[in-house]
Design a protein around this motif. Structure first.
Motif, PDB file in Angstrom:
ATOM      1  N   ALA A 134      32.359  44.130  36.083  1.00 19.30           N
ATOM      2  CA  ALA A 134      32.913  42.961  35.393  1.00 19.30           C
ATOM      3  C   ALA A 134      31.909  42.268  34.482  1.00 19.30           C
ATOM      4  O   ALA A 134      32.254  41.270  33.841  1.00 19.30           O
ATOM      5  CB  ALA A 134      33.437  41.962  36.421  1.00 19.30           C
ATOM      6  N   ARG A 135      30.705  42.776  34.371  1.00 22.97           N
ATOM      7  CA  ARG A 135      29.655  42.057  33.642  1.00 22.97           C
ATOM      8  C   ARG A 135      30.017  41.801  32.180  1.00 22.97           C
ATOM      9  O   ARG A 135      29.564  40.816  31.586  1.00 22.97           O
ATOM     10  CB  ARG A 135      28.329  42.812  33.735  1.00 22.97           C
ATOM     11  N   ASP A 136      30.834  42.679  31.585  1.00 24.62           N
ATOM     12  CA  ASP A 136      31.210  42.499  30.178  1.00 24.62           C
ATOM     13  C   ASP A 136      32.669  42.068  30.026  1.00 24.62           C
ATOM     14  O   ASP A 136      33.247  42.204  28.947  1.00 24.62           O
ATOM     15  CB  ASP A 136      30.988  43.812  29.410  1.00 24.62           C
ATOM     16  N   LEU A 137      33.259  41.537  31.093  1.00 28.13           N
ATOM     17  CA  LEU A 137      34.685  41.214  31.087  1.00 28.13           C
ATOM     18  C   LEU A 137      34.940  39.730  31.322  1.00 28.13           C
ATOM     19  O   LEU A 137      35.969  39.342  31.868  1.00 28.13           O
ATOM     20  CB  LEU A 137      35.412  42.048  32.167  1.00 28.13           C
ATOM     21  N   ARG A 138      34.016  38.888  30.862  1.00 28.41           N
ATOM     22  CA  ARG A 138      34.131  37.451  31.120  1.00 28.41           C
ATOM     23  C   ARG A 138      35.446  36.870  30.609  1.00 28.41           C
ATOM     24  O   ARG A 138      36.127  36.117  31.315  1.00 28.41           O
ATOM     25  CB  ARG A 138      32.956  36.711  30.475  1.00 28.41           C
ATOM     26  N   GLU A 139      35.806  37.199  29.397  1.00 24.76           N
ATOM     27  CA  GLU A 139      37.007  36.610  28.807  1.00 24.76           C
ATOM     28  C   GLU A 139      38.266  37.063  29.545  1.00 24.76           C
ATOM     29  O   GLU A 139      39.196  36.278  29.748  1.00 24.76           O
ATOM     30  CB  GLU A 139      37.106  36.969  27.326  1.00 24.76           C
ATOM     31  N   MET A 140      38.306  38.316  29.965  1.00 27.50           N
ATOM     32  CA  MET A 140      39.463  38.816  30.692  1.00 27.50           C
ATOM     33  C   MET A 140      39.587  38.143  32.049  1.00 27.50           C
ATOM     34  O   MET A 140      40.693  37.837  32.519  1.00 27.50           O
ATOM     35  CB  MET A 140      39.367  40.335  30.862  1.00 27.50           C
ATOM     36  N   ILE A 141      38.459  37.886  32.707  1.00 30.03           N
ATOM     37  CA  ILE A 141      38.486  37.235  34.008  1.00 30.03           C
ATOM     38  C   ILE A 141      38.848  35.768  33.879  1.00 30.03           C
ATOM     39  O   ILE A 141      39.589  35.213  34.705  1.00 30.03           O
ATOM     40  CB  ILE A 141      37.118  37.410  34.699  1.00 30.03           C
ATOM     41  N   HIS A 159      25.978  40.224  46.309  1.00 26.31           N
ATOM     42  CA  HIS A 159      24.690  39.907  46.921  1.00 26.31           C
ATOM     43  C   HIS A 159      23.685  39.779  45.772  1.00 26.31           C
ATOM     44  O   HIS A 159      24.041  39.920  44.592  1.00 26.31           O
ATOM     45  CB  HIS A 159      24.278  40.956  47.950  1.00 26.31           C
ATOM     46  N   HIS A 160      22.436  39.498  46.086  1.00 29.52           N
ATOM     47  CA  HIS A 160      21.474  39.195  45.023  1.00 29.52           C
ATOM     48  C   HIS A 160      21.284  40.372  44.064  1.00 29.52           C
ATOM     49  O   HIS A 160      21.137  40.170  42.850  1.00 29.52           O
ATOM     50  CB  HIS A 160      20.143  38.773  45.640  1.00 29.52           C
ATOM     51  N   GLY A 161      21.276  41.603  44.578  1.00 26.55           N
ATOM     52  CA  GLY A 161      21.113  42.759  43.703  1.00 26.55           C
ATOM     53  C   GLY A 161      22.278  42.908  42.740  1.00 26.55           C
ATOM     54  O   GLY A 161      22.085  43.212  41.556  1.00 26.55           O
ATOM     55  N   GLU A 162      23.493  42.718  43.245  1.00 28.90           N
ATOM     56  CA  GLU A 162      24.672  42.798  42.384  1.00 28.90           C
ATOM     57  C   GLU A 162      24.704  41.648  41.385  1.00 28.90           C
ATOM     58  O   GLU A 162      25.137  41.827  40.241  1.00 28.90           O
ATOM     59  CB  GLU A 162      25.935  42.810  43.241  1.00 28.90           C
ATOM     60  N   MET A 163      24.240  40.491  41.796  1.00 28.80           N
ATOM     61  CA  MET A 163      24.184  39.361  40.871  1.00 28.80           C
ATOM     62  C   MET A 163      23.189  39.639  39.748  1.00 28.80           C
ATOM     63  O   MET A 163      23.434  39.276  38.584  1.00 28.80           O
ATOM     64  CB  MET A 163      23.809  38.078  41.616  1.00 28.80           C
ATOM     65  N   ALA A 164      22.094  40.293  40.073  1.00 27.05           N
ATOM     66  CA  ALA A 164      21.129  40.664  39.037  1.00 27.05           C
ATOM     67  C   ALA A 164      21.768  41.614  38.036  1.00 27.05           C
ATOM     68  O   ALA A 164      21.575  41.476  36.815  1.00 27.05           O
ATOM     69  CB  ALA A 164      19.897  41.305  39.680  1.00 27.05           C
ATOM     70  N   HIS A 165      22.538  42.561  38.526  1.00 23.66           N
ATOM     71  CA  HIS A 165      23.219  43.503  37.631  1.00 23.66           C
ATOM     72  C   HIS A 165      24.279  42.791  36.798  1.00 23.66           C
ATOM     73  O   HIS A 165      24.454  43.087  35.617  1.00 23.66           O
ATOM     74  CB  HIS A 165      23.866  44.611  38.467  1.00 23.66           C
ATOM     75  N   THR A 213      34.396  53.891  36.608  1.00 25.18           N
ATOM     76  CA  THR A 213      34.693  52.675  37.370  1.00 25.18           C
ATOM     77  C   THR A 213      34.800  51.480  36.437  1.00 25.18           C
ATOM     78  O   THR A 213      35.701  50.644  36.561  1.00 25.18           O
ATOM     79  CB  THR A 213      33.614  52.431  38.434  1.00 25.18           C
ATOM     80  N   ASP A 214      33.874  51.392  35.480  1.00 23.56           N
ATOM     81  CA  ASP A 214      33.941  50.308  34.496  1.00 23.56           C
ATOM     82  C   ASP A 214      35.275  50.352  33.743  1.00 23.56           C
ATOM     83  O   ASP A 214      35.915  49.315  33.518  1.00 23.56           O
ATOM     84  CB  ASP A 214      32.784  50.431  33.496  1.00 23.56           C
ATOM     85  N   GLU A 215      35.690  51.545  33.364  1.00 26.61           N
ATOM     86  CA  GLU A 215      36.949  51.687  32.627  1.00 26.61           C
ATOM     87  C   GLU A 215      38.138  51.322  33.508  1.00 26.61           C
ATOM     88  O   GLU A 215      39.088  50.675  33.050  1.00 26.61           O
ATOM     89  CB  GLU A 215      37.089  53.120  32.112  1.00 26.61           C
ATOM     90  N   LEU A 216      38.084  51.737  34.764  1.00 27.61           N
ATOM     91  CA  LEU A 216      39.165  51.408  35.704  1.00 27.61           C
ATOM     92  C   LEU A 216      39.348  49.904  35.831  1.00 27.61           C
ATOM     93  O   LEU A 216      40.468  49.382  35.750  1.00 27.61           O
ATOM     94  CB  LEU A 216      38.856  52.007  37.075  1.00 27.61           C
ATOM     95  N   VAL A 217      38.260  49.178  36.008  1.00 23.55           N
ATOM     96  CA  VAL A 217      38.340  47.729  36.178  1.00 23.55           C
ATOM     97  C   VAL A 217      38.869  47.069  34.912  1.00 23.55           C
ATOM     98  O   VAL A 217      39.740  46.186  34.973  1.00 23.55           O
ATOM     99  CB  VAL A 217      36.963  47.157  36.565  1.00 23.55           C
ATOM    100  N   ALA A 218      38.374  47.479  33.758  1.00 25.18           N
ATOM    101  CA  ALA A 218      38.833  46.888  32.497  1.00 25.18           C
ATOM    102  C   ALA A 218      40.317  47.148  32.273  1.00 25.18           C
ATOM    103  O   ALA A 218      41.073  46.243  31.883  1.00 25.18           O
ATOM    104  CB  ALA A 218      38.012  47.439  31.334  1.00 25.18           C
TER     105      ALA A 218
END
Length: 298
Positions: free
Chosen positions: A148-155, A167-173, A121-126
């Motif tokens: 998307a946690r490691d894709l700041r520049e791309m976003i 939600h809060h759990g996803e924001m923590a991740h 999934t991470d690869e798909l999004v990137a």
């Protein structure tokens, strides 16, 4: 920071783009919804129908091949795209090229409802982010969001047309913060992530906060406990995507969607019960709520 309450008067001051009677379905906006898995084959139905109920003219839904046929029959108003799957039933990373090609003919891409976190999934999004051409509006939800946690520049390249709906759990991740730290300062967290990613952020909870990279922040507390149910977030994602496809900015589409989603939940809590109504029961209420608020705001 500019903090405002997301209430009816705010909506009146930020109306949705007007619909013209002569508009065809392409002018009403085209949405591509990608997600789902063999484990949750119906999740995408909620998002796709919500986009249509919010006024989008055309919707395409893309999911794993094993679920595509039944989903297409369930939502006959939408076109269906069958995607390759991993062994665990999740969308395979090689689906990125097909999705990128289809997205270029759409106004909004919603990615993530019904998907689970995994390396693929991470690869798909990137891969998809690198293949897409702006200015498509991109909503990242669920597993696509945490990927998307490691894709700041791309976003950030999308210049504020990416919408993150944690939600809060996803924001923590996404951030690496403890959930307690997010709960202690939800508005500040949403604003920092919006600035960091150059994206619109809707941090969902009983009290939700919507932030953008320019420092605007809206607080919405008009929902109800009954909305804390499976599929509710999938409906919200669809409303946002449908409104964005109609021509609303990412920030305004998310604001109108958050209000509409909450108002639908409140109406069901009064008519059905405080809890126990289903996410799919929100869907028929969307057009009426949008119409009522648009008319009253004129």
């Amino acid at each position: 920071m500019t903090m405002e309450a997301l209430v009816e008067s705010w909506l009146a001051g930020h109306p949705l783009p007007a619909l013209h009677h002569a508009s065809d379905k392409n002018e009403r906006g085209r949405v591509l919804v990608a997600g789902g898995a063999e484990f949750v084959p119906g999740a995408l139905r909620l998002t796709g129908e919500a986009a249509l109920r919010a006024g989008a003219g055309k919707v395409q839904m893309a999911t794993v091949r094993s679920a595509a046929m039944s989903l297409g029959v369930l939502v006959p108003e939408a076109a269906m795209i069958a995607l390759p799957a991993q062994e665990d039933g999740e969308i395979a990373a090689e689906a990125a090229d097909l999705l990128a090609e289809r997205a270029q003919r759409c106004d909004t891409l919603i990615l993530g409802p019904g998907m689970s976190t995994s390396r693929q999934t991470d690869e798909l999004v990137a891969r998809l982010l690198s293949a897409l051409e702006v200015p498509v509006t991109l909503l990242l939800d669920a597993a696509a969001l945490t990927a998307a946690r490691d894709l700041r520049e791309m976003i950030a390249v999308y210049d504020g047309t990416v919408i993150l709906t944690p939600h809060h759990g996803e924001m923590a991740h996404l951030t690496g913060l403890e959930a307690a730290a997010i709960a202690a300062d939800p508005a500040g967290t949403a604003l920092r992530v919006a600035a960091d990613f150059g994206a619109v952020v809707l941090l969902k909870a009983g009290e939700s906060f919507l932030a953008d990279p320019e420092g605007r922040c809206l607080r919405y507390d008009g929902g109800c406990v009954g909305l804390a149910t499976g599929g509710s977030g999938d409906v919200l994602a669809g409303i946002i995507g449908g409104l964005a496809a109609r021509g609303g900015s990412a920030f305004e589409a998310a604001a109108w969607a958050a209000w509409t989603h909450g108002a639908a939940g409140k109406r069901l809590s009064e008519d059905v019960g405080e809890v126990g109504f289903l996410a799919r029961e929100l869907l028929p209420l969307i057009p009426r709520l949008l119409h009522e608020r648009s008319v009253e705001g004129r």
